[in-house]
Scaffold this active site. Structure first.
Site, PDB file in Angstrom:
ATOM      1  N   CYS A  43       0.851  -1.206   0.000  1.00 43.87           N
ATOM      2  CA  CYS A  43       0.000   0.000   0.000  1.00 43.87           C
ATOM      3  C   CYS A  43       0.883   1.251   0.000  1.00 43.87           C
ATOM      4  O   CYS A  43       1.584   1.514   0.979  1.00 43.87           O
ATOM      5  CB  CYS A  43      -0.894  -0.040   1.241  1.00 43.87           C
ATOM      6  N   CYS A  46       0.417   3.645   2.870  1.00 43.84           N
ATOM      7  CA  CYS A  46       0.988   3.104   4.110  1.00 43.84           C
ATOM      8  C   CYS A  46       2.496   3.347   4.144  1.00 43.84           C
ATOM      9  O   CYS A  46       3.053   3.700   5.189  1.00 43.84           O
ATOM     10  CB  CYS A  46       0.695   1.614   4.232  1.00 43.84           C
TER      11      CYS A  46
END
Length: 126
Positions: A43, A46
């Site tokens: 991600c 993230c």
């Protein structure tokens, strides 16, 4: 000052939450995508937020339990039936998400990488 734990997947999260003691230190969950062999999450949001959150935790002078929760691989997360999305206690819509447990305070997505918002999240409640 922050005790840091890591959980992998929904079952570990569910087990951890079921054993939480309401009298212990405040618990903050950080939900993120699973790490790839290179050590980074699949991600991208993230990956952007993680260094900011880690640096913030190093400076934090509070007694908390900070729990990193790996929500799984991309396919698991994208499934509309993903338990992190459907669990009434988490109701995740995006990752990363930071939740102060048993409260309403949370940061979602790009908010997680903003130090001033982390300051607000960790302010003591009156």
């Amino acid at each position: 000052m922050a005790q840091i734990l890591e959980l992998h997947g929904y079952n570990q999260f569910k087990d951890y939450v079921s054993n939480l003691d309401s009298k212990s230190r405040p618990v903050v969950f950080y939900f993120s995508g699973e790490k790839l062999p290179n050590g980074y999450s699949w991600c991208s949001d993230c990956v952007e937020a993680e260094p900011v959150v880690k640096a913030y935790l190093n400076d934090l002078k509070k007694e908390i339990v900070f729990v990193y929760v790996d929500v799984g691989d991309r396919e698991t997360w994208k499934d509309k039936a993903c338990p992190f999305r459907t669990d009434s206690r988490t109701k995740l819509m995006v990752i990363p998400t930071i939740i102060v447990w048993n409260g309403v305070r949370r940061l979602e997505g790009s908010q997680c990488g903003k130090r001033e918002l982390l300051d607000m999240l960790f302010e003591d409640e009156d």
